[in-house]
Design an enzyme around this catalytic site. Structure first.
Site, short mmCIF file in Angstrom:
data_model
loop_
_atom_site.label_atom_id
_atom_site.label_comp_id
_atom_site.label_asym_id
_atom_site.label_seq_id
_atom_site.Cartn_x
_atom_site.Cartn_y
_atom_site.Cartn_z
N ASP A 211 -9.92 -5.06 10.69
CA ASP A 211 -8.93 -4.22 11.36
C ASP A 211 -7.83 -5.09 11.95
OD1 ASP A 211 -7.70 -1.88 12.63
OD2 ASP A 211 -9.66 -0.96 12.39
N ASP A 238 -4.28 -6.66 7.83
CA ASP A 238 -3.59 -5.39 7.60
C ASP A 238 -4.04 -4.88 6.24
OD1 ASP A 238 -1.87 -3.31 7.00
OD2 ASP A 238 -0.09 -4.31 7.79
N PHE A 239 -4.81 -3.80 6.23
CA PHE A 239 -5.41 -3.36 4.96
C PHE A 239 -4.39 -2.84 3.95
CE2 PHE A 239 -6.84 0.59 7.58
CZ PHE A 239 -5.63 1.24 7.39
N HIS A 257 -7.63 9.50 4.50
CA HIS A 257 -7.04 10.78 4.91
C HIS A 257 -5.93 10.61 5.96
CE1 HIS A 257 -9.57 11.97 8.71
NE2 HIS A 257 -9.26 10.69 8.73
#
Length: 354
Positions: A211, A238-239, A257
């Site tokens: 994260d 940072d994904f 989502h």
């Protein structure tokens, strides 16, 4: 909360005339506001030892006795309180969920919703007309950015997510076999609630929580308190850009989502690069049904996404398309049953395409 209009869907209950039904819908905001107010005042905690009068409660919370009496009677209407002998008020089973010490307390959820939902809902028209996030329009910042800037609200939201993620993580652990995996990478794992529960249920498994840097100190404290810190490392990333390699299973729980298709594609591309053509990807999300009556809770969840975030809930077909475009093949989808009936979330398993 017991919404009187919901009773019309029960077997043997006659639906009200259309005028009455529409009137109930128009006035529906009163119920959520009353529940939020009751939670902020701590009414349920004051009533846990037995019925009390409105005068007594007003003195305890520093409120006007006449105004509070009217609010309490409104809560009776919505099934949160009951009027008992001597003009006193008592908790109903529904009202018990507003106690802060209840096993599945919804007090934090009620307060957080009271504080931010109503202001955002005012701008719902803007979302429908222009496709913008009502929350971002109202607050001039993103939802997660706001939570990080408002410490008390962020902590309250964190407690809500702890409760919800615990049920889903337990369901995932009971339905999915992790025995062949050595390392699980939780991408966008937040403060570690979900990962901790999985590691507790799978003592041979190691975890990696990924994260942003500001989140990790709190995650490390939580993982230590949960007793799994020795088996879990944390990685700042940072994904949208990168995900650490070396995992046997990559987990995206309640991540996709939150974002539109373009940004979902970036997340999946980062995971695909990290997996180097091997391992498994688990996407845990609430699936939209083809028809509303098949899963009403998912429709409510999608409305929440419309209000608060740029993402949305999706059907299995839509997730399949996203994953295929990201270089994955979906192998199966497993529903996680809700303890209250229906489906809580679903596990979508995918493997990287060679």
């Amino acid at each position: 909360m017991n919404d009187p209009s919901a009773l019309t869907s029960l077997p043997g209950v006659t639906a009200p005339p259309p005028f009455v039904a529409m009137s109930q819908l128009i006035r529906g905001a009163y119920g959520s506001q009353l529940v939020g107010l009751a939670a902020k005042l701590g009414i349920a905690d004051l009533l846990k030892s037995g019925p009390r009068s409105s005068e007594d409660l007003a003195l305890a919370v520093g409120a006007d006795a006449v105004a509070l009496h009217r609010v309490l009677r409104g809560l009776v209407l919505y099934g949160v309180l009951a009027e008992v002998e001597g003009g006193r008020f008592a908790l109903t089973p529904t009202g018990e969920l507003l106690r802060t010490d209840a096993p599945m307390s919804l007090a934090d959820f009620a307060i957080a919703s009271h504080d931010i939902a109503q202001r955002s809902l005012v701008d719902l028209l803007e979302a429908v007309k222009n496709g913008v996030s009502p929350f971002e329009h109202a607050y001039q910042k993103g939802f997660f950015e706001h939570l990080m800037s408002e410490r008390e609200l962020g902590e309250r939201f964190d407690r809500v997510m702890t409760s919800l993620s615990g049920m889903v993580a337990d369901g995932l652990s009971s339905l999915y076999d992790f025995s062949s995996a050595r390392r699980l990478v939780d991408v966008g794992g937040g403060r570690g609630h979900f990962l901790a529960r999985i590691l507790e249920a799978n003592p041979e498994l190691e975890g990696v929580l990924v994260d942003l840097p500001p989140v990790l100190p709190q995650a490390e404290v939580y993982l230590e308190a949960a007793g799994v810190r020795a088996r879990c490392s944390t990685v700042a990333a940072d994904f949208f850009d990168e995900v650490p390699p070396g995992g046997d299973i990559y987990l995206l729980s309640w991540v996709l989502h939150d974002w539109d298709d373009v940004r979902c594609g970036r997340i999946l591309a980062a995971c695909r690069r990290a997996m180097a053509g091997k391992g498994r990807l688990l996407v845990v999300e609430q699936l939209l049904p083809e028809r509303v009556e098949e899963n009403p809770a998912a429709i409510v969840g999608d409305l929440e996404m419309l209000v608060f975030l740029p993402g949305r809930e999706r059907t299995l077909a839509e997730y399949r398309r996203l994953l295929e475009e990201g270089g994955f093949d979906v192998t199966r989808a497993v529903p996680i049953p809700s303890p209250f009936g229906g489906v809580l979330r679903s596990i979508i398993e995918a493997t990287p395409r060679p």
